[in-house]
Design an enzyme around this catalytic site. Structure first.
Site, PDB file in Angstrom:
ATOM      1  N   LYS A  68      54.759  29.872  95.473  1.00 40.71           N
ATOM      2  CA  LYS A  68      54.818  31.282  95.076  1.00 40.71           C
ATOM      3  C   LYS A  68      54.376  32.268  96.166  1.00 40.71           C
ATOM      4  O   LYS A  68      54.870  33.383  96.229  1.00 40.71           O
ATOM      5  CB  LYS A  68      53.956  31.510  93.822  1.00 40.71           C
ATOM      6  N   ASP A 101      55.210  38.291  85.993  1.00 46.35           N
ATOM      7  CA  ASP A 101      54.011  38.003  85.186  1.00 46.35           C
ATOM      8  C   ASP A 101      53.377  39.265  84.593  1.00 46.35           C
ATOM      9  O   ASP A 101      52.976  39.272  83.423  1.00 46.35           O
ATOM     10  CB  ASP A 101      52.952  37.281  86.032  1.00 46.35           C
ATOM     11  N   GLY A 125      38.135  37.002  85.574  1.00 46.43           N
ATOM     12  CA  GLY A 125      38.816  36.243  86.618  1.00 46.43           C
ATOM     13  C   GLY A 125      39.274  37.140  87.752  1.00 46.43           C
ATOM     14  O   GLY A 125      39.358  38.373  87.592  1.00 46.43           O
ATOM     15  N   ASN A 148      33.910  38.385  87.477  1.00 48.04           N
ATOM     16  CA  ASN A 148      34.283  37.108  88.090  1.00 48.04           C
ATOM     17  C   ASN A 148      33.055  36.389  88.619  1.00 48.04           C
ATOM     18  O   ASN A 148      32.101  37.012  89.067  1.00 48.04           O
ATOM     19  CB  ASN A 148      35.287  37.307  89.236  1.00 48.04           C
TER      20      ASN A 148
HETATM   21  P1  ATR Z   1      45.207  31.548  89.062  1.00 49.77           P
HETATM   22  O1  ATR Z   1      46.097  31.787  90.251  1.00 49.77           O
HETATM   23  O2  ATR Z   1      45.853  30.799  87.944  1.00 49.77           O
HETATM   24  O3  ATR Z   1      44.564  32.808  88.594  1.00 49.77           O
HETATM   25  P2  ATR Z   1      42.930  30.726  90.618  1.00 49.77           P
HETATM   26  O4  ATR Z   1      43.364  31.612  91.733  1.00 49.77           O
HETATM   27  O5  ATR Z   1      42.473  29.345  90.932  1.00 49.77           O
HETATM   28  O6  ATR Z   1      44.085  30.544  89.552  1.00 49.77           O
HETATM   29  O7  ATR Z   1      41.805  31.504  89.804  1.00 49.77           O
HETATM   30  C1  ATR Z   1      41.052  30.883  88.824  1.00 49.77           C
HETATM   31  C2  ATR Z   1      40.056  31.874  88.237  1.00 49.77           C
HETATM   32  O8  ATR Z   1      39.265  31.162  87.273  1.00 49.77           O
HETATM   33  C3  ATR Z   1      39.071  32.451  89.246  1.00 49.77           C
HETATM   34  O9  ATR Z   1      38.725  33.758  88.841  1.00 49.77           O
HETATM   35  C4  ATR Z   1      37.880  31.503  89.113  1.00 49.77           C
HETATM   36  O10 ATR Z   1      36.635  32.059  89.487  1.00 49.77           O
HETATM   37  P3  ATR Z   1      36.143  32.021  91.029  1.00 49.77           P
HETATM   38  O11 ATR Z   1      36.882  33.114  91.731  1.00 49.77           O
HETATM   39  O12 ATR Z   1      34.686  32.262  90.936  1.00 49.77           O
HETATM   40  O13 ATR Z   1      36.499  30.628  91.528  1.00 49.77           O
HETATM   41  C5  ATR Z   1      37.880  31.269  87.635  1.00 49.77           C
HETATM   42  N1  ATR Z   1      37.170  30.042  87.275  1.00 49.77           N
HETATM   43  C6  ATR Z   1      37.622  28.779  87.391  1.00 49.77           C
HETATM   44  N2  ATR Z   1      36.694  27.903  86.944  1.00 49.77           N
HETATM   45  C7  ATR Z   1      35.625  28.637  86.529  1.00 49.77           C
HETATM   46  C8  ATR Z   1      34.363  28.326  85.936  1.00 49.77           C
HETATM   47  N3  ATR Z   1      34.004  27.066  85.681  1.00 49.77           N
HETATM   48  N4  ATR Z   1      33.551  29.362  85.625  1.00 49.77           N
HETATM   49  C9  ATR Z   1      33.893  30.634  85.864  1.00 49.77           C
HETATM   50  N5  ATR Z   1      35.075  30.999  86.414  1.00 49.77           N
HETATM   51  C10 ATR Z   1      35.929  30.016  86.739  1.00 49.77           C
END
Ligand code: ATR
Length: 280
Positions: A68, A101, A125, A148
């Site tokens: 992507k 999206d 997030g 976040n």
């Molecule tokens: P996508 O492209 O699907 O949004 P990503 O870029 O991997 O996937 O983003 C995942 C999101 O979930 C991020 O905001 C991540 O927080 P971080 O920026 O701190 O990594 C969040 N996330 C994933 N696992 C988490 C957890 N256990 N607790 C809190 N936030 C989490």
């Protein structure tokens, strides 16, 4: 033999539900000369892999993980794709790369009659899904705050939306601050609660959950997440992410075919497929 071909490229791509959804729509509309294929293209041959469908007369493609972002180099990304930082739909006739999206998400909020303009909306997030949500909500006139885990990623999101789309005024707050911020809608754009971690919620214990608000969880597997259950337990209304999945596909369908897609059918096809693969 179908003469109008579209499809999805990814790696792996076998698990994509898009072929099912689009081919069901073609069938329902009696569009016999249309077909949607899944094409597995390894990242190291993306450039070549993109040329193949284009040279073989494909009208357009969807793009999924891990292509992507990398594909932006080979197409003309529009503002949505640049703001979200990813292309999920290409029209080969114009070489336009867009991202459906944000509109898929906003269309699903509207389908649920949720007000957006002037509302306070909390986005959990700061990854790609959050970029789409924040972009869509801001363009639709909402006041947006982000929570976040990693502060630097939240800052990067805000900076990127300002630079790519001129979007200002996004706040970054803590979950404790969010509890008293007065939003009408929380959108979960984290992967927390996604199968198989179905008991996890991004709204952790000890922070009071707001009463009587709406939660939109972009997670669609499971259909009812821990966050959605917290919301309902606090007299709120909870929506899962399946409608967004159908509607982002529906926008691509209409772009390629010029035909209004049967969204309810697309969503029910997705729902049936997910129920069949349910392991939780
Ligand atoms: P996508 O492209 O699907 O949004 P990503 O870029 O991997 O996937 O983003 C995942 C999101 O979930 C991020 O905001 C991540 O927080 P971080 O920026 O701190 O990594 C969040 N996330 C994933 N696992 C988490 C957890 N256990 N607790 C809190 N936030 C989490």
């Amino acid at each position: 033999m179908p003469t109008n071909r579209v499809g999805v490229i990814g790696f792996p791509v076998e698990h994509s539900l898009s072929p099912l959804m689009h081919n069901a729509a073609f069938k329902a509309l009696n569009m016999r000369d249309w077909r949607y294929d899944a094409m597995s293209i390894p990242p190291d041959i993306l450039r070549l892999g993109l040329r193949e469908p284009r040279d073989h007369g494909y009208i357009g493609i969807n793009v999924t993980v891990p292509h992507k972002e990398a594909i932006m180099e080979y197409v003309r990304p529009d503002e949505k794709a640049r703001a979200i930082g990813a292309v999920n739909t290409v029209d080969f006739r114009s070489n336009l790369g867009t991202n459906t999206d944000a509109d898929g998400f906003i269309n699903d909020l509207r389908a649920h009659d949720l007000p957006i303009a002037g509302e306070r909306v909390l986005v959990l997030g700061a990854g790609g899904a959050a970029r789409a949500a924040v972009y869509g909500l801001s363009r639709a006139g909402a006041e947006v705050a982000i929570v976040n885990r990693t502060m630097s990623r939240a800052n990067a999101l805000v900076d990127h939306l300002r630079a790519s789309a001129g979007i200002d005024g996004i706040s970054i707050i803590s979950l404790d601050e969010a509890a008293g911020w007065g939003m009408s809608l929380i959108v979960n754009c984290t992967s927390v609660g996604l199968h198989p971690n179905v008991h996890q919620s991004p709204w952790y214990d000890g922070v009071p959950f707001p009463v009587g608000i709406t939660v939109y969880d972009m997670v669609y597997r499971p259909a009812n997440t821990a966050l959605m259950r917290q919301c309902v337990a606090h007299d709120g209304f909870a929506i899962g992410g399946l409608g967004m999945l159908a509607r982002q596909g529906a926008i691509a369908f209409e772009l390629w075919t010029g035909v209004e897609p049967p969204i309810d059918l697309m969503q029910s096809v997705l729902q049936d497929a997910l129920e069949k693969t349910k392991e939780d």
